[in-house]
Design a protein around this motif. Structure first.
Motif, PDB file in Angstrom:
ATOM      1  N   ALA A 163       0.832  -1.206   0.000  1.00 49.26           N
ATOM      2  CA  ALA A 163       0.000   0.000   0.000  1.00 49.26           C
ATOM      3  C   ALA A 163       0.866   1.255   0.000  1.00 49.26           C
ATOM      4  O   ALA A 163       0.526   2.261  -0.637  1.00 49.26           O
ATOM      5  CB  ALA A 163      -0.920  -0.008   1.216  1.00 49.26           C
ATOM      6  N   ARG A 164       1.994   1.204   0.709  1.00 45.70           N
ATOM      7  CA  ARG A 164       2.910   2.355   0.713  1.00 45.70           C
ATOM      8  C   ARG A 164       3.515   2.578  -0.673  1.00 45.70           C
ATOM      9  O   ARG A 164       3.692   3.721  -1.104  1.00 45.70           O
ATOM     10  CB  ARG A 164       4.021   2.132   1.739  1.00 45.70           C
ATOM     11  N   THR A 165       3.829   1.478  -1.359  1.00 46.32           N
ATOM     12  CA  THR A 165       4.347   1.597  -2.723  1.00 46.32           C
ATOM     13  C   THR A 165       3.298   2.221  -3.635  1.00 46.32           C
ATOM     14  O   THR A 165       3.596   3.099  -4.455  1.00 46.32           O
ATOM     15  CB  THR A 165       4.758   0.216  -3.265  1.00 46.32           C
ATOM     16  N   LEU A 166       2.057   1.767  -3.489  1.00 43.56           N
ATOM     17  CA  LEU A 166       0.966   2.333  -4.275  1.00 43.56           C
ATOM     18  C   LEU A 166       0.820   3.826  -4.009  1.00 43.56           C
ATOM     19  O   LEU A 166       0.673   4.620  -4.944  1.00 43.56           O
ATOM     20  CB  LEU A 166      -0.339   1.611  -3.927  1.00 43.56           C
ATOM     21  N   ALA A 167       0.872   4.212  -2.738  1.00 42.87           N
ATOM     22  CA  ALA A 167       0.739   5.625  -2.389  1.00 42.87           C
ATOM     23  C   ALA A 167       1.853   6.453  -3.009  1.00 42.87           C
ATOM     24  O   ALA A 167       1.625   7.563  -3.513  1.00 42.87           O
ATOM     25  CB  ALA A 167       0.744   5.787  -0.875  1.00 42.87           C
ATOM     26  N   SER A 168       3.065   5.901  -2.982  1.00 39.43           N
ATOM     27  CA  SER A 168       4.199   6.618  -3.576  1.00 39.43           C
ATOM     28  C   SER A 168       4.031   6.775  -5.088  1.00 39.43           C
ATOM     29  O   SER A 168       4.343   7.821  -5.656  1.00 39.43           O
ATOM     30  CB  SER A 168       5.496   5.863  -3.268  1.00 39.43           C
ATOM     31  N   GLU A 169       3.501   5.730  -5.740  1.00 31.25           N
ATOM     32  CA  GLU A 169       3.259   5.804  -7.188  1.00 31.25           C
ATOM     33  C   GLU A 169       2.205   6.862  -7.506  1.00 31.25           C
ATOM     34  O   GLU A 169       2.353   7.644  -8.459  1.00 31.25           O
ATOM     35  CB  GLU A 169       2.823   4.438  -7.707  1.00 31.25           C
ATOM     36  N   ILE A 170       1.152   6.884  -6.714  1.00 28.48           N
ATOM     37  CA  ILE A 170       0.089   7.867  -6.940  1.00 28.48           C
ATOM     38  C   ILE A 170       0.607   9.289  -6.742  1.00 28.48           C
ATOM     39  O   ILE A 170       0.227  10.218  -7.458  1.00 28.48           O
ATOM     40  CB  ILE A 170      -1.101   7.584  -6.000  1.00 28.48           C
ATOM     41  N   MET A 171       1.517   9.455  -5.777  1.00 25.81           N
ATOM     42  CA  MET A 171       2.054  10.776  -5.474  1.00 25.81           C
ATOM     43  C   MET A 171       3.262  11.115  -6.330  1.00 25.81           C
ATOM     44  O   MET A 171       3.943  12.116  -6.091  1.00 25.81           O
ATOM     45  CB  MET A 171       2.437  10.872  -3.999  1.00 25.81           C
ATOM     46  N   GLY A 172       3.568  10.275  -7.303  1.00 29.17           N
ATOM     47  CA  GLY A 172       4.697  10.555  -8.185  1.00 29.17           C
ATOM     48  C   GLY A 172       6.037  10.456  -7.488  1.00 29.17           C
ATOM     49  O   GLY A 172       6.989  11.167  -7.836  1.00 29.17           O
TER      50      GLY A 172
END
Length: 541
Positions: free
Chosen positions: A284-293
């Motif tokens: 989920a942290r990886t996903l959040a980082s991807e969404i936030m560029g």
């Protein structure tokens, strides 16, 4: 006020110190005692006699404390709470603990001594040495005199139940492997991959650290100073909860509401569930980082729900309605991509909570493989035990500290602890999370958690430690081929500890300057390091 970690135990299961004894204060004191032992003993007896009071009002009398001696250069002042016998015993115990051979083979040596001397004589020897030095008492009644005497010198306790099962390495490994695999994995590991991990790996790649490995299944490996629980069944977890509950009542009864109890989550549930939840959180942290560029976590970006929807739509993901409905947000924007507070809902289904948008594939994927009904029930049982313990702590006005454990469990432990804070820390800090400062990401973790506490308006509690699993963590990372999560040196760990403490103290000062309630952030400096203690005392808050 100082805090002392105190154990209650029915047997001394291990020698508790693994580091060589470096401080020569005890040695200097022993030398000084050869010339003035009688005088010191007489002065101590006079203090004891003068402190004897009777009647109900004696309990409420606040003890008077001498100015702090942070140089630790005056042995008599440092150890004025000890008898002459306790000083000599401590010197002998610490000298023995400085032997690496003795520490690493303590269980074998204790079994040998018990066989040679017999159980009764062995028990007497242990009570006169290691057990007597480290353990406050055998039960909640026998610890009271020790706690009262320490309290008269300004020392508050953390009650810690330290009994461990006497398991062989083979039995420990068997239990850990069996309890760390899902039912799907037990039936067919290839089917398990098809069920969830293949789709999950599209968000964050392979994460071998969150899967059991037989080489490290005995979690006591390279760990000497932390107790370890191995899952047997749900009944054992229930008994552990009862023990922790008794500790809470013992603290409330013996410390007049000022004490603390420490617990471990691995004592309350199946390890497999913590492993799977930890893996989900890291993905989920990886996903959040991807969404936030790549700009970091969501909570610090003030991302609106509309902007999040727009970014997902641009990535070609359209089936996001249910996902967006569950996003945690406030007036400042998105706090979490998931409704983590739902983890504490004893009626929720864990495996239904983690379908997320994958930007790389432009579709929704499942981060958590499907749990069986039995596994879902086990998770709800663990959550029920946690809720029961923390509610009891709140009712008794006793603080409860959730111990840190290995990094492959820690994401789940920290997330559950933060949600317990949000639920129960509404008026004061009852629940404390433990942060291990030998980990590289500790400072960032604390900053994020402080931000969550501020945004969601709950009292934040943190216990800062250096950590107990560093050798095991390094060995496991090297063997399984993932990045070492630990700091490279003692100096780097010290810097992380001081930076993390400074971050917390700075935020407390901000609250104070704003006329806000400083107790919204509660910190325990849980360090035996003299320089760190001096550093903490030197900070202006």
């Amino acid at each position: 006020m100082a805090f002392l970690k105190i154990s209650t135990s029915r047997k001394c299961s291990q020698i508790l110190l693994q580091e060589p004894f470096r401080n020569d204060v005890y040695a200097r004191l022993v030398r000084s005692l050869t010339s003035n032992a009688n005088g010191l003993a007489e002065q101590h007896q006079q203090r004891r006699n003068s402190s004897v009071v009777s009647g109900p009002s004696a309990i409420d009398t606040k003890p008077k404390f001498d100015p702090l001696d942070t140089s630790f250069a005056n042995p008599e002042a440092t150890f004025k709470s000890k008898t002459t016998w306790e000083i000599f015993r401590a010197y002998i115990v610490y000298q023995l603990c400085s032997s690496s051979y003795l520490v690493e083979n303590n269980m074998k040596l204790m079994k040998l001594c018990k066989a040679v001397f017999g159980e009764k004589l062995f028990t007497v020897m242990m009570k006169m040495t290691f057990y007597g030095h480290f353990v406050a008492g055998e039960d909640q009644y026998r610890i009271v005199p020790t706690l009262k005497r320490l309290r008269s010198f300004g020392v508050k306790p953390i009650l810690d139940y330290s009994v461990e099962e006497d398991l062989s390495q083979e039995e420990a490994e068997k239990r850990e492997v069996e309890s760390s695999m899902s039912e799907i994995e037990k039936r067919d590991q290839d089917a398990a991959q098809k069920e969830g991990s293949v789709s999950a790996e599209t968000v964050g790649g392979s994460l071998p650290q969150y899967h059991v490995d037989k080489q490290f299944a005995d979690r006591r490996y390279k760990v000497q100073s932390a107790r370890t629980y191995f899952y047997l069944n749900e009944a054992t977890c229930e008994r552990n909860m009862e023990v922790f509950t008794n500790c809470l009542h013992a603290v409330a009864g013996a410390t007049y509401g000022t004490g603390i109890t420490a617990i471990k989550l691995t004592a309350l549930g199946r390890p497999q569930l913590l492993l799977q939840l930890s893996e989900v959180i890291m993905r989920a942290r990886t996903l959040a980082s991807e969404i936030m560029g790549g700009k970091g976590n969501v909570i610090g970006q003030h991302l609106t729900l509309e902007e999040l929807d727009k970014r997902l739509f641009q990535a070609g993901i359209k089936d996001t309605k249910k996902f967006l409905e569950k996003v945690t947000k406030d007036s400042q924007g998105v706090i979490h991509l998931f409704p983590w507070s739902g983890l504490l809902d004893e009626n929720s289904e864990l495996s239904d909570s983690f379908r997320v948008p994958c930007l790389k594939e432009g579709r929704m994927v499942r981060l958590l493989s499907q749990l069986s009904k039995k596994e879902e029930e086990m998770f709800r049982n663990m959550v029920h035990r946690l809720n029961t313990l923390v509610q009891t702590a709140k009712d008794l006005d006793v603080r409860i500290m959730i111990d840190a454990e290995q990094t492959y469990f820690q994401p789940a432990i920290s997330r559950l602890t933060l949600e317990l804070m949000q639920k129960y820390n509404t008026e004061k800090a009852i629940v404390f999370n433990t942060y291990q400062c030998y980990l590289k990401e500790t400072l960032n973790e604390v900053k994020t958690d402080l931000n969550q506490a501020k945004r969601q308006k709950f009292f934040f509690g943190a216990k800062l430690v250096r950590g107990a699993y560093i050798d095991q963590e390094r060995a496991r990372a090297a063997a399984l081929g993932y990045a070492d999560p630990t700091n490279p040196s003692y100096e780097a760990t010290t810097e992380t500890y001081h930076q993390t403490l400074t971050e917390c103290l700075t935020r407390i000062k901000v609250l104070k300057d704003q006329g806000d309630d400083c107790s919204k952030i509660g910190i325990m400096v849980a360090s035996h390091n003299e320089d760190t203690v001096r550093f903490a005392l030197s900070q202006d808050t």
